[in-house]
Design a protein around this motif. Structure first.
Motif, PDB file in Angstrom:
ATOM      1  N   ARG A  78      10.735   1.390   0.683  1.00  0.00           N
ATOM      2  CA  ARG A  78       9.281   1.389   0.496  1.00  0.00           C
ATOM      3  C   ARG A  78       8.905   1.738  -0.944  1.00  0.00           C
ATOM      4  O   ARG A  78       8.068   1.087  -1.578  1.00  0.00           O
ATOM      5  N   LEU A  79       9.548   2.778  -1.491  1.00  0.00           N
ATOM      6  CA  LEU A  79       9.258   3.206  -2.853  1.00  0.00           C
ATOM      7  C   LEU A  79       9.668   2.135  -3.863  1.00  0.00           C
ATOM      8  O   LEU A  79       8.967   1.903  -4.856  1.00  0.00           O
ATOM      9  N   GLU A  80      10.789   1.495  -3.614  1.00  0.00           N
ATOM     10  CA  GLU A  80      11.265   0.460  -4.529  1.00  0.00           C
ATOM     11  C   GLU A  80      10.284  -0.710  -4.572  1.00  0.00           C
ATOM     12  O   GLU A  80       9.928  -1.200  -5.652  1.00  0.00           O
ATOM     13  N   ARG A  81       9.821  -1.150  -3.413  1.00  0.00           N
ATOM     14  CA  ARG A  81       8.876  -2.268  -3.367  1.00  0.00           C
ATOM     15  C   ARG A  81       7.566  -1.903  -4.057  1.00  0.00           C
ATOM     16  O   ARG A  81       6.987  -2.706  -4.793  1.00  0.00           O
ATOM     17  N   GLU A 122      -7.358  -6.414   1.109  1.00  0.00           N
ATOM     18  CA  GLU A 122      -6.474  -7.575   1.098  1.00  0.00           C
ATOM     19  C   GLU A 122      -5.410  -7.490   0.017  1.00  0.00           C
ATOM     20  O   GLU A 122      -4.396  -8.185   0.083  1.00  0.00           O
ATOM     21  N   GLU A 123      -5.648  -6.677  -0.990  1.00  0.00           N
ATOM     22  CA  GLU A 123      -4.665  -6.467  -2.050  1.00  0.00           C
ATOM     23  C   GLU A 123      -4.327  -4.990  -2.130  1.00  0.00           C
ATOM     24  O   GLU A 123      -5.231  -4.142  -2.166  1.00  0.00           O
ATOM     25  N   PRO A 124      -3.022  -4.649  -2.144  1.00  0.00           N
ATOM     26  CA  PRO A 124      -1.876  -5.554  -2.070  1.00  0.00           C
ATOM     27  C   PRO A 124      -1.721  -6.151  -0.672  1.00  0.00           C
ATOM     28  O   PRO A 124      -2.187  -5.562   0.307  1.00  0.00           O
ATOM     29  N   ALA A 125      -1.070  -7.313  -0.630  1.00  0.00           N
ATOM     30  CA  ALA A 125      -0.892  -8.016   0.642  1.00  0.00           C
ATOM     31  C   ALA A 125       0.034  -7.219   1.558  1.00  0.00           C
ATOM     32  O   ALA A 125       1.124  -6.802   1.147  1.00  0.00           O
ATOM     33  N   LEU A 126      -0.415  -7.015   2.794  1.00  0.00           N
ATOM     34  CA  LEU A 126       0.373  -6.252   3.764  1.00  0.00           C
ATOM     35  C   LEU A 126       0.606  -7.074   5.022  1.00  0.00           C
ATOM     36  O   LEU A 126      -0.198  -7.937   5.377  1.00  0.00           O
ATOM     37  N   THR A 127       1.702  -6.796   5.684  1.00  0.00           N
ATOM     38  CA  THR A 127       1.907  -7.259   7.051  1.00  0.00           C
ATOM     39  C   THR A 127       2.203  -6.029   7.902  1.00  0.00           C
ATOM     40  O   THR A 127       2.751  -5.042   7.404  1.00  0.00           O
ATOM     41  N   ALA A 285       0.425   1.303  -0.353  1.00  0.00           N
ATOM     42  CA  ALA A 285       0.245   0.549   0.893  1.00  0.00           C
ATOM     43  C   ALA A 285      -0.012   1.490   2.060  1.00  0.00           C
ATOM     44  O   ALA A 285      -0.940   1.287   2.856  1.00  0.00           O
ATOM     45  N   LEU A 286       0.792   2.529   2.157  1.00  0.00           N
ATOM     46  CA  LEU A 286       0.646   3.469   3.263  1.00  0.00           C
ATOM     47  C   LEU A 286      -0.664   4.246   3.145  1.00  0.00           C
ATOM     48  O   LEU A 286      -1.340   4.508   4.152  1.00  0.00           O
TER      49      LEU A 286
END
Length: 302
Positions: A78-81, A122-127, A285-286
């Motif tokens: 997660r941190l790397e991404r 919507e940014e950053p893109a998440l799934t 993201a989180l």
């Protein structure tokens, strides 16, 4: 004493791939290496930690020590991404949506939680990868490193996680009006509920029993017990007259208004406190998901 810096990243990532893919062969295909290489990396990691990390079942399962390493691997990924995204660099996962895995109970999923996810920018893109589990057990998925966050009934933080209160979900004891008139008439309510057919979510669900015990009865085990393992199906089973059950207020109210459900004890209900637990990571993201969930819960829950 071993430090975390002594755990080779390729071995840690390989262990995660084996757990996620379920077999050594599948992990090898995902990593574009041979099954022998996967096996050697896992064995080397087990030798380095001095612990068995995987149960060689089908699918493989991590041991308690293995769950610690799996959780570490997910957090590093997660941190790397996030770092690549912030730096605008290409790398592992660059250009792909960020996947956020969350454990959530079925009733929240059926009422307010999906609307919360629509509030995430919507940014950053998440799934999203949602794992449905009872609110009393979602924290276990966090502890095992299978999810990054969870809606849970536990306010005790899982090690390495933070906790925020979301609110209370109210449950009402209800039944189909004709069922109530036929099955619950002519006896004290607690005795009638204990003897009448009841709807439960699954074999671990003792919510209805707990309600009867709160009224002073022995539980709800005296009558027939129907198991309906979806939130929407549970409500429909109660409305159809299979049995009585504890239904979330948000789902019960529309059916009460049109007469498909009747309250069995208007002055009695159960409030379940819900909490948001997530990894203590500086992850944009989180953080975005957490803010959306907390905001939606403040409007939907008591």
């Amino acid at each position: 004493m071993m430090t975390m810096g002594e755990l080779p990243l390729d071995q840690v990532r390989t262990l995660l791939a084996v757990v996620d893919e379920g077999t050594f062969d599948a992990a090898a295909a995902a990593l574009h290496v041979t099954p022998s290489a996967v096996s050697q990396r896992v064995k080397a990691l087990e030798q380095r930690t001095g612990r068995v990390l995987l149960l060689r079942t089908k699918p493989v399962r991590p041991t308690e020590s293995g769950r610690v390493v799996v959780r570490l691997a997910r957090q590093l990924t997660r941190l790397e991404r996030d770092a690549y995204a912030e730096l605008g660099l290409s790398g592992a996962g660059a250009g792909e949506p960020t996947r956020v895995s969350v454990a959530v109970n079925a009733d929240s999923l059926a009422t307010w939680f999906l609307a919360a996810l629509t509030r995430v920018p919507e940014e950053p893109a998440l799934t999203f990868e949602l794992r449905r589990e009872d609110e009393d057990h979602t924290a276990a998925l966090l502890r095992e490193g299978l999810v990054m966050a969870a809606v849970t009934s536990s306010r005790d933080a899982v090690p390495g996680c933070s906790v925020r209160a979301l609110g209370r979900m109210r449950y009402l004891p209800v039944a189909n009006p004709e069922f109530a008139a036929r099955r619950l008439r002519g006896a004290a309510l607690v005795e009638a509920l204990a003897a009448a057919p009841v709807v439960a979510f699954d074999r671990r669900d003792d919510f209805q029993d707990g309600f009867v015990r709160r009224l002073g009865g022995p539980g709800a085990a005296g009558g027939r017990r129907h198991f309906v393992p979806t939130s929407e199906g549970f409500v429909e089973a109660v409305a159809a007259g299979l049995g009585w059950g504890m239904v979330p207020e948000a789902q019960a109210e529309p059916l009460l208004r049109v007469g498909r459900l009747a309250e069995l004890a208007p002055d009695s209900w159960v409030d379940v406190p819900l909490y948001w637990q997530q990894w203590k990571l500086d992850s944009p993201a989180l953080a975005a998901v957490a803010e959306a969930v907390v905001s939606a819960a403040a409007e939907a829950l008591r």
